[in-house]
Structure formats: C-alpha cells, structure tokens
Design a protein around this motif. Structure first.
Motif, mmCIF file in Angstrom:
data_model
loop_
_atom_site.group_PDB
_atom_site.id
_atom_site.type_symbol
_atom_site.label_atom_id
_atom_site.label_comp_id
_atom_site.label_asym_id
_atom_site.label_seq_id
_atom_site.Cartn_x
_atom_site.Cartn_y
_atom_site.Cartn_z
ATOM 1 N N ASN A 63 -4.234 -6.067 -53.237
ATOM 2 C CA ASN A 63 -5.136 -5.132 -52.575
ATOM 3 C C ASN A 63 -4.724 -4.843 -51.136
ATOM 4 O O ASN A 63 -5.424 -4.123 -50.431
ATOM 5 C CB ASN A 63 -6.571 -5.692 -52.595
ATOM 6 N N MET A 64 -3.592 -5.398 -50.685
ATOM 7 C CA MET A 64 -3.074 -5.117 -49.347
ATOM 8 C C MET A 64 -1.967 -4.065 -49.356
ATOM 9 O O MET A 64 -1.338 -3.837 -48.327
ATOM 10 C CB MET A 64 -2.530 -6.409 -48.724
ATOM 11 N N GLN A 65 -1.720 -3.434 -50.508
ATOM 12 C CA GLN A 65 -0.571 -2.546 -50.620
ATOM 13 C C GLN A 65 -0.856 -1.123 -50.160
ATOM 14 O O GLN A 65 0.015 -0.259 -50.286
ATOM 15 C CB GLN A 65 -0.086 -2.530 -52.063
ATOM 16 N N TYR A 66 -2.036 -0.848 -49.608
ATOM 17 C CA TYR A 66 -2.317 0.496 -49.114
ATOM 18 C C TYR A 66 -1.444 0.799 -47.904
ATOM 19 O O TYR A 66 -1.292 -0.045 -47.014
ATOM 20 C CB TYR A 66 -3.787 0.630 -48.714
ATOM 21 N N PRO A 67 -0.879 1.997 -47.816
ATOM 22 C CA PRO A 67 -0.135 2.356 -46.606
ATOM 23 C C PRO A 67 -1.057 2.330 -45.381
ATOM 24 O O PRO A 67 -2.205 2.758 -45.433
ATOM 25 C CB PRO A 67 0.343 3.784 -46.894
ATOM 26 N N GLY A 68 -0.536 1.802 -44.277
ATOM 27 C CA GLY A 68 -1.307 1.708 -43.053
ATOM 28 C C GLY A 68 -2.100 0.440 -42.901
ATOM 29 O O GLY A 68 -2.795 0.271 -41.892
ATOM 30 N N MET A 69 -2.002 -0.491 -43.857
ATOM 31 C CA MET A 69 -2.800 -1.718 -43.779
ATOM 32 C C MET A 69 -2.342 -2.588 -42.606
ATOM 33 O O MET A 69 -3.167 -3.143 -41.867
ATOM 34 C CB MET A 69 -2.690 -2.483 -45.091
ATOM 35 N N LYS A 70 -1.045 -2.706 -42.406
ATOM 36 C CA LYS A 70 -0.543 -3.545 -41.314
ATOM 37 C C LYS A 70 -0.974 -2.978 -39.958
ATOM 38 O O LYS A 70 -1.415 -3.723 -39.078
ATOM 39 C CB LYS A 70 0.983 -3.628 -41.396
ATOM 40 N N GLN A 71 -0.879 -1.656 -39.781
ATOM 41 C CA GLN A 71 -1.279 -1.038 -38.509
ATOM 42 C C GLN A 71 -2.772 -1.217 -38.262
ATOM 43 O O GLN A 71 -3.198 -1.414 -37.117
ATOM 44 C CB GLN A 71 -0.911 0.447 -38.504
ATOM 45 N N ARG A 72 -3.568 -1.179 -39.337
ATOM 46 C CA ARG A 72 -5.014 -1.348 -39.165
ATOM 47 C C ARG A 72 -5.337 -2.773 -38.717
ATOM 48 O O ARG A 72 -6.167 -2.996 -37.833
ATOM 49 C CB ARG A 72 -5.731 -1.015 -40.467
ATOM 50 N N VAL A 73 -4.686 -3.761 -39.331
ATOM 51 C CA VAL A 73 -4.936 -5.152 -38.952
ATOM 52 C C VAL A 73 -4.497 -5.399 -37.509
ATOM 53 O O VAL A 73 -5.177 -6.101 -36.740
ATOM 54 C CB VAL A 73 -4.225 -6.100 -39.935
ATOM 55 N N GLU A 74 -3.371 -4.818 -37.109
ATOM 56 C CA GLU A 74 -2.912 -4.973 -35.728
ATOM 57 C C GLU A 74 -3.898 -4.351 -34.746
ATOM 58 O O GLU A 74 -4.169 -4.934 -33.681
ATOM 59 C CB GLU A 74 -1.535 -4.335 -35.566
ATOM 60 N N ARG A 75 -4.446 -3.203 -35.106
ATOM 61 C CA ARG A 75 -5.416 -2.576 -34.211
ATOM 62 C C ARG A 75 -6.700 -3.398 -34.115
ATOM 63 O O ARG A 75 -7.288 -3.539 -33.032
ATOM 64 C CB ARG A 75 -5.730 -1.160 -34.707
ATOM 65 N N GLU A 76 -7.148 -3.946 -35.237
ATOM 66 C CA GLU A 76 -8.359 -4.766 -35.210
ATOM 67 C C GLU A 76 -8.128 -6.052 -34.412
ATOM 68 O O GLU A 76 -9.009 -6.504 -33.673
ATOM 69 C CB GLU A 76 -8.790 -5.108 -36.646
ATOM 70 N N LEU A 77 -6.949 -6.644 -34.557
ATOM 71 C CA LEU A 77 -6.643 -7.838 -33.764
ATOM 72 C C LEU A 77 -6.586 -7.521 -32.279
ATOM 73 O O LEU A 77 -6.969 -8.350 -31.437
ATOM 74 C CB LEU A 77 -5.311 -8.435 -34.226
ATOM 75 N N LEU A 78 -6.116 -6.339 -31.940
ATOM 76 C CA LEU A 78 -6.053 -5.944 -30.533
ATOM 77 C C LEU A 78 -7.436 -5.861 -29.915
ATOM 78 O O LEU A 78 -7.613 -6.133 -28.721
ATOM 79 C CB LEU A 78 -5.333 -4.598 -30.420
ATOM 80 N N THR A 79 -8.416 -5.504 -30.712
ATOM 81 C CA THR A 79 -9.778 -5.393 -30.183
ATOM 82 C C THR A 79 -10.497 -6.738 -30.103
ATOM 83 O O THR A 79 -11.351 -6.924 -29.235
ATOM 84 C CB THR A 79 -10.609 -4.435 -31.057
ATOM 85 N N ILE A 80 -10.163 -7.673 -30.979
ATOM 86 C CA ILE A 80 -10.904 -8.940 -30.992
ATOM 87 C C ILE A 80 -10.222 -10.022 -30.169
ATOM 88 O O ILE A 80 -10.859 -11.012 -29.809
ATOM 89 C CB ILE A 80 -11.113 -9.444 -32.439
ATOM 90 N N ARG A 81 -8.945 -9.849 -29.847
ATOM 91 C CA ARG A 81 -8.244 -10.858 -29.065
ATOM 92 C C ARG A 81 -8.389 -10.581 -27.569
ATOM 93 O O ARG A 81 -8.617 -9.439 -27.156
ATOM 94 C CB ARG A 81 -6.749 -10.888 -29.443
#
Length: 656
Positions: A493-511
């Motif tokens: 369920n992680m194979q959607y295009p853009g998944m890595k960029q989304r996780v990086e953006r979310e980490l940028l907001t919570i870190r």
C-alpha cells in the motif's frame, strides 16, 4: 504523481486480468541435498508468496504468487476448494471467498491449512507423511500467542516439519534493503509498513524491534478500494454492477497517486484545464450495436404506421371491454328496478342493500348515468369501426389491465418512431462509448489520502503520520534523531507515486527546526519481505554445527516449551511468555470425621473471614434447633470439614 506531459483526453481501459492455475513443480535435487532447503512463505493478507531459500539462480524469486483466498460452496468436499490462482475471476465468486485473516492476524486455521496444502503441493513437496523441509513463515507484528500456538501446532502436528522460524514481514524487508545498501543489517530506524488490511509503525532500536512502542493503524489497501468503489457507485448509479472491487484495486495500483499537499492539490482540480488534462477516463465494456441504426425512410414510415394501427386496435378493444362491462351493470340495475315495479318490495330492498344503495331514487340515478355511458361508448365504437385501416384484433392476445400503460409501448419501439423534426433542427447524437466511461478525477488522490486522514471514511483514529509523531514522543531526543535518520517505507500500500515526498513533507512539519531525517523506500515494496526472509534463512540455516542456530524452533522446543514459544532473531517479534492458569475443575466435598470437622478453622481454608464465620455459626445454631425437632426421623448428622460449619444429613431417614 500527476504527469506533466499528457494528452488532452486520456482514455484507459480496464485490464480485467484473469489468472491461470499455477503449475505443479517437480522438486529439484538441489532442494534435497546435501540438506533439505528451507521453504520461505510470506503469508500476506492480500497475497501469498512461497519459494525456496537456495543460492542457485532458480531460487532467487518466489515460485508461487497467489491471492490469499479460498472459495468453497457450502457442503462441497475439501478437494473441490479453489485456492488463489485456481479462481480465474474473483467477482462471480466474491460471496464465496474466505480468507484465513481477520485484519492481519490468522484466525481461520482451516483455510490456512488449505493454503499450506496448496503451497506444498505446487512446490512438489510430498506432504502425505511429513514435510522434511524447514519453514520460514511471516506473521503479524505483536502476533497473539494463541495464534502462534495454533500455527505451530498445525505445522508440527499436521505436517511434522523439523524446524519453524517466525518473522515480521516489515522487518524482513528492512533486513533485505539494509543488506542491499551494504550497511549494518539491522540498525536503529523506524519502519512504516502498510498492507492490505492495516498499517504498522515498527521502531527498531539497536537491531531489535521495540514491541512496547509498536502501533497499528486500521487502514490499508482494502479500505482504500472499498472507499473508491463507494465514491464511483454514488457518482455513476447506472454502472453499479460494472464497478467491481477488482477493478477498483486496478485503479488504485495503476491510476492513483499521493498528493504532497492534499488541499493544494484539490484546488488545482478546480481548474477546468487541469481537470481535462489530468482526469482519467476509464472505458467500460459495452455493445456498440444501437437500436434503429441504418433504417431507411420507407421502413421508418412503415414502422410508424404499424405502431399507429396497433394503438388503434388496443384502444378499440379497451372501449369494447368497457362497453360490455357497463351494459352488464345496467342490465343488473334494471332487473332490480323491475322488482319494485312488480311489487316485490322485500327482495327489492335486499338487492338495494347488496348494491350499497339507500333508495329507489339513487338506483334511478345510477341507471341514467349508465345509459349515458353506454350510448357514448357505442358511438365511439362505431366511429372507430369506420376508421380506415381497421384490422381485427387476435382473440389469442391476452386482455389488458385498464391501468397498465406499459403495454401501449411496442417492445421494438425506438426513437425513430417519434415524429420527425424539421430538417433545420440539429439532433444531438448519443455517444454510447462516452456513456460507458468513468471519469476518475479527484478520486485518484482522495483514496490514498485515507492513509493520512482515516476520518475521510468515518474511521475515528489517527493517521499514519500522527501515529508516528506519537511514537517518536515516547523516546528521548537522541533516540528520536537516530530513528528519523532511517525512516523505511515498505508494503504494497506504499506503492502510490508521491508517497515518499508526502512522508518527507509530513516529517518536516512534525520535527524540530533544522533537524535531519532520511526517508528510504523498499526496492520491491511487495516482494522484499520474501526476499528478506530468504536472505535471513540462507545466513541462518538450521542443522549446522555449534548447536541450534538463532531464530529456529525445533520440534523438541515445541514439545518442551509449548506452541506459543518463539525463538527471537533480528527480524522477529519479541517473545513475552504468558502462563495461562486454567481453573481446576470443582470437586464435591467429601464427608470428614466429626472430630476433624470440629477441629477445622477458618484458617484451614483461607477464604473465610471472622465476620463470615460468625454469620455461618449463627445459621448453624438455627439449623440445630430445627433438626432437633426431626431427630426421631433422621439418621446420623455429620459436620463437613470446610471450615464453615455446614451440617450434612447422612442417614436414611428411617429412625434410629
């Protein structure tokens, strides 16, 4: 993500892939000598992958890949069960499909046994007596002890395997990718694994999973497919049967993507130019034959004349039936009126009551109305008989209900039978192909978004990144830095295009500000769990020198330590032994001698307190007084040794 260069109109067709039955392989000699090779089974909730853990090139990929479902009709024999790829099309048998999973935990071991039979048979293993190969099997994170106990019992008792090893699929994938990058196989990091039924956050500290801080989010690929199916069925109610779950899974795998910024991406879809450029038109199968196509003008006029004659015949027949009914009603009323004229008053009043009338004047009023209706009906019937083109109606044609308007339409009636419009009026052309198209627009990003916002489907729980933030908050700042420096994404369920960029953006907001993190994805999101289990089995083969290797459970361990026992290794769960004490069956109290019973005290039982003892003693005194009255009819009385002073009658009741 959304493609930058794309045609103006993107039309796609559903593949509707049909599976073919798996072949039954012949077991290779390399699988048997010098020692039996381990069988690696990635027991996934969506797909099962099975193969051999060998060094040869033929063992580098799994031999079997099939969906983890079984179909068997009620009452059918075990041999008639269809497993995995034996079911070419899942949709006709969707209501019969059964899985061994409840979410991601195996609970239906009857289906699991059928899956094992399918795997061993198609790998060429003769499992009639026993399976002589060790088995590496994946299990859910923090798998319940009862489920592991049942699985071990199935493998050791039913198949008599020599060794079993259990591991977590997400950790196997983590192990495999670390080995490919030539780093420490299991270093500190955090694994985000999303599968078919749920997603997991697995922190790894110094090479071992921290089970106390693992979390599960009950959102996965199945929820996304069901959500997409509901959205499209509400959007296209005329194509409910064509919007199947298998096609929705194909849409998710081939046409969906994860938005880096969900709300910003939705704003882009408001633009008509962006919509026309990015919408995917999914073409449903349809028949191109159109009724009335290629009909000449003469045939159209002839069909219209036939339709007119048919309508005239139907109307004339209905008027004749109505006239006949009115005439019969009129004759009945006239017969009642003749009774009054003949002086038969009693019978006349009885007939009036049957007709629900009160007086002769009301009867006369009904007779006049029916006379008028009969005359008008005869005139209309005569007028229709004189019309040109009148044909006789077949007597075999069934009578029509008066309220049935559907029969006025001929089954072959088409739009061509309508009156022709003037030649200067442009008639719109009906596009049958466009009618059978599904316009998949914002649904492409709304369905993968439920992984981050489960509230879109009504789920009252945190999303994946909110749960990750909660897990990180349970560690010290130094541990948090080590964890986020190696965030690993795996699962189908992680194979959607853009998944890595989304996780990086979310980490940028919570870190915190200027903190560092690194996000990596598995090289094969769906297969790396099997590859990692195979690599682990090759490095830890059982039966080698130096005693039992780490991670394997032998049959002796199973018999001595129980089915729930787990031999831990770098990709396994943490074994937490729990002894479940079963209550001993209650036995009736045996009568004790009087001396021993009288010497019993509350301390001998450990359950009675002084207050309870006093209350029981008062009750015993009352019983003694009652028993003295019946002493002539009773036998010996014995006090039990329970510490409560209870008296039991042991005589025969026949007197001394």
């Amino acid at each position: 993500m959304a493609s930058k260069v794309a045609p103006v109109c993107q039309i796609f067709t559903f593949q509707d892939c049909k599976t073919s039955p798996d072949p039954i392989y012949e077991i290779s000699a390399r699988c048997l000598s010098p020692s039996p090779l381990p069988i690696v089974i990635d027991n996934g909730s969506f797909q099962t992958r099975a193969g051999w853990a060998g060094d040869a090139a033929e063992f580098e990929a799994p031999k079997l890949l099939f969906k983890s479902v079984a179909a068997r009709s009620r009452g059918a024999a075990r041999s008639e069960t269809q497993i995995g790829n034996d079911i070419s099309n899942l949709e006709p048998l969707r209501w019969l499909l059964k899985s061994q999973f409840d979410r991601n935990v195996v609970v239906n071991f009857e289906i699991q046994e059928l899956i094992f039979d399918y795997v061993f048979t198609h790998l060429g293993v003769a499992s009639e007596g026993s399976v002589e190969h060790p088995v590496v099997l994946s299990e859910a994170p923090c798998n319940p002890l009862h489920c592991r106990q049942m699985m071990s019992e199935l493998l050791f008792e039913c198949y008599r395997v020599p060794h079993v090893s259990y591991g977590v699929d997400g950790l196997y994938s983590y192990y495999c990718n670390n080995a490919q990058r030539k780093v420490q196989p299991m270093q500190t990091g955090i694994v985000l694994s999303s599968g078919y039924h749920c997603s997991h956050i697995l922190p790894v500290i110094n090479g071992r999973m921290d089970a106390a801080n693992c979390k599960r989010v009950n959102v996965g690929g199945s929820q996304a497919a069901s959500y997409l199916q509901r959205l499209l069925q509400l959007k296209y109610p005329g194509h409910l049967a064509a919007i199947t779950l298998s096609r929705m899974e194909e849409l998710l795998h081939e046409h969906s993507y994860t938005a880096t910024d969900y709300h910003e991406e939705l704003e882009k879809w408001r633009s008509p130019e962006f919509y026309e450029r990015e919408v995917h038109r999914m073409q449903l199968p349809f028949s191109a034959k159109v009724l009335g196509g290629g009909v000449s003008v003469e045939e159209r006029h002839e069909r219209r004349a036939q339709q007119l004659r048919r309508l005239q015949e139907i109307n004339a027949r209905r008027r004749g039936e109505k006239l006949q009914q009115d005439q019969q009603r009129l004759d009945k009323l006239l017969a009642v009126q003749e009774l009054l004229e003949d002086g038969i008053v009693d019978q006349f009043h009885r007939n009036l009551v049957e007709l629900n009338m009160d007086s002769a004047e009301e009867l006369q009023s009904y007779i006049n109305k029916l006379h008028l209706a009969v005359e008008q009906g005869r005139q209309k019937l005569l007028h229709s008989d004189g019309a040109e083109g009148k044909t006789e109606v077949s007597e075999l044609e069934p009578p029509m209900d008066e309220g049935d308007a559907a029969v006025l339409m001929d089954p072959d009636f088409t739009e061509d039978s309508l009156p022709e419009k003037p030649p200067n009026v442009v008639q719109p052309v009906f596009n049958m192909a466009e009618y059978h198209q599904l316009f998949v627009g914002t649904e492409r990003l709304r369905c993968p978004e439920i992984l981050f916002q489960p509230s879109l489907t009504g789920e009252d729980q945190m999303g994946l990144m909110e749960t990750l933030q909660y897990v990180l908050a349970r560690y010290t700042p130094e541990q948090q830095e080590a964890l986020v420096s190696n965030v690993f994404l795996t699962g189908g369920n992680m194979q959607y295009p853009g998944m890595k960029q989304r996780v990086e953006r979310e980490l940028l907001t919570i870190r915190p500000f200027q903190s560092h993190f690194q996000v990596t994805m598995a090289s094969h999101l769906s297969l790396d769990a099997w590859y990692g289990a195979r690599a682990w089995a090759l490095e830890h083969l059982p039966g080698g020198g130096g005693g039992e290797p780490e991670g394997w459970i032998s049959r002796q361990d199973y018999e001595e330590k129980g089915g729930e026992y787990l031999s831990e290794h770098c990709a396994s769960n943490v074994f937490v032994p729990m002894k479940i004490v079963k209550p001993a069956p209650s036995r009736p109290a045996e009568p004790a001698p009087v001396g021993m019973a009288m010497a019993a005290s509350p301390a001998s039982t450990g359950f009675c307190r002084e207050r309870d003892w006093d209350q029981d003693r008062d009750l015993d005194q009352d019983r003694d007084r009652d028993l003295d009255k019946d002493r002539d009819q009773t036998g010996t009385l014995t006090r039990t040794g329970t510490g409560t002073g209870t008296l039991i009658r042991t005589g025969t009741g026949l007197g001394p």
